[in-house]
Design a protein around this motif. Structure first.
Motif, PDB file in Angstrom:
ATOM      1  N   PRO A 276     -12.309  -9.855   3.341  1.00 36.49           N
ATOM      2  CA  PRO A 276     -11.151 -10.757   3.370  1.00 36.49           C
ATOM      3  C   PRO A 276     -11.574 -12.220   3.481  1.00 36.49           C
ATOM      4  O   PRO A 276     -12.559 -12.552   4.144  1.00 36.49           O
ATOM      5  CB  PRO A 276     -10.384 -10.301   4.613  1.00 36.49           C
ATOM      6  N   GLY A 293      -7.462 -10.727  -5.632  1.00 37.88           N
ATOM      7  CA  GLY A 293      -7.139  -9.465  -5.003  1.00 37.88           C
ATOM      8  C   GLY A 293      -6.326  -9.636  -3.733  1.00 37.88           C
ATOM      9  O   GLY A 293      -5.885 -10.733  -3.376  1.00 37.88           O
ATOM     10  N   ALA A 294      -6.137  -8.518  -3.029  1.00 38.69           N
ATOM     11  CA  ALA A 294      -5.333  -8.502  -1.809  1.00 38.69           C
ATOM     12  C   ALA A 294      -6.189  -8.869  -0.599  1.00 38.69           C
ATOM     13  O   ALA A 294      -7.408  -9.016  -0.689  1.00 38.69           O
ATOM     14  CB  ALA A 294      -4.722  -7.116  -1.620  1.00 38.69           C
ATOM     15  N   ASP A 295      -5.527  -8.997   0.542  1.00 35.38           N
ATOM     16  CA  ASP A 295      -6.190  -9.236   1.835  1.00 35.38           C
ATOM     17  C   ASP A 295      -6.874 -10.592   1.925  1.00 35.38           C
ATOM     18  O   ASP A 295      -7.833 -10.760   2.686  1.00 35.38           O
ATOM     19  CB  ASP A 295      -7.198  -8.125   2.160  1.00 35.38           C
ATOM     20  N   HIS A 296      -6.413 -11.569   1.141  1.00 39.46           N
ATOM     21  CA  HIS A 296      -6.955 -12.916   1.224  1.00 39.46           C
ATOM     22  C   HIS A 296      -5.807 -13.888   1.512  1.00 39.46           C
ATOM     23  O   HIS A 296      -4.640 -13.588   1.261  1.00 39.46           O
ATOM     24  CB  HIS A 296      -7.644 -13.307  -0.084  1.00 39.46           C
TER      25      HIS A 296
END
Length: 344
Positions: A276, A293-296
């Motif tokens: 992350p 992407g996700a979680d950033h």
């Protein structure tokens, strides 16, 4: 089915660190579409260590600086008889290398710069300017017959890389099992850099509030900035800035639980290995080059001139897009990010 079964592909993406990472899903997609092909990647020597760890690269063509360095590769490239050259750099020099390689088919973007589209046999249109670089590059893979799948970032990280990273971390004072928050305080453009004092204050909070131990990373020419941050800190920190080659970044950032960074190459490596990211953005656009992407999380302060994509600031309040991102706000975002268990 692909229109042509290419057997020998030249991938031209010589720089820079983040751009190379952005190109990885396109390589993966092209390999799926043409599984029998061998792929050579033309890259500047300073980034070769990273590219040799990208899954799907069969051969590296390392470019030395200057026109002479580029042209010195031409005889060997021609001898390899590529049947396709993919130019994702989109500059005259990269397009010319595709043409000089002797590849009969050459593909690149219709809006590439410096007249490079004239050297392509196939030009791929870009529908709008605010596409993320990863998605824009994937348009080339689609034009070559690739299926549409989520972007795949595939590094081949040898066990020795992880051993080297762990040894360096222990020498820096890390204890196995200790959570690591990597911090990258620099960036190529001065206008991309969050203030040194802000990084110091945020790093202190990360340690004091139990998020993890702070590990400073970066290249050899960034040691002075890291030293300034550490001098302002009250908490203990770890320092590997300039200590490891670029090829070890995937293993190093794979070991971290999260990364705090300016808009920079390590940001993209971290996102590619699933770490992350909390990223400070000012003159550039996260729509185009944010962590993919996700979680950033991206931190920005809205000002009328941002994104300006400029290496100099003309705002009456210098770098307000970054300096007005407060430490408290940044910590709140960092604390809210998922912190995965680092790789064992």
């Amino acid at each position: 089915m692909p229109m042509t079964a290419y057997q020998h592909i030249l991938f031209i993406k010589p720089s820079s660190l983040g751009d190379i990472v952005h190109a990885m899903p396109t390589l993966a997609a092209v390999r799926r579409a043409h599984p029998g092909a061998t792929v050579g990647w033309l890259v500047k020597r300073q980034w070769a260590g990273l590219v040799e760890r990208i899954d799907g690269v069969d051969h590296l063509w390392e470019v030395e600086p200057g026109v002479k360095g580029w042209l010195s590769l031409v005889p060997a490239l021609r001898a390899d008889r590529f049947d396709l050259a993919i130019d994702l750099q989109g500059l005259f020099r990269s397009a010319a290398m595709g043409r000089l390689s002797g590849a009969p088919e050459r593909i690149g973007f219709a809006n590439a710069r410096e007249g490079s589209p004239w050297l392509y046999t196939k030009r791929v249109p870009v529908p709008h300017p605010n596409m993320h670089a990863v998605d824009r590059y994937l348009l080339v893979a689609k034009a070559l017959g690739a299926d549409e799948r989520p972007a795949e970032f595939k590094f081949r990280i040898p066990h020795r890389d992880r051993e080297t990273v762990d040894r360096a971390l222990r020498q820096a004072g890390w204890t196995a099992g200790e959570r690591l928050v990597a911090v990258n305080v620099s960036a190529r453009w001065p206008t991309k850099r969050w203030p040194i004092a802000s990084f110091a204050a945020l790093s202190d909070l990360v340690v004091q509030r139990g998020i993890g131990s702070v590990l400073f990373i970066g290249g050899p020419n960034e040691r002075a900035e890291v030293a300034q941050v550490r001098a302002l800190m009250k908490a203990r920190s770890l320092d590997l800035c300039g200590a490891l080659p670029v090829g070890l970044l995937p293993a190093l950032l794979g070991r971290a639980d999260l990364l705090i960074t300016n808009d920079s190459g390590p940001m993209h490596v971290a996102a590619a290995v699933g770490t992350p990211v909390a990223a400070m953005f000012g003159p550039t656009s996260p729509l185009r080059t944010g962590p993919y992407g996700a979680d950033h999380a991206v931190l920005m302060h809205p000002v009328p001139c941002s994104p300006c994509f400029s290496r100099t600031c003309s705002n009456p309040k210098h770098l307000a897009c970054l300096t007005d991102i407060t430490v408290d706000r940044a910590f709140s975002v960092v604390a809210s990010l998922p912190r995965r268990s680092a790789q064992s």
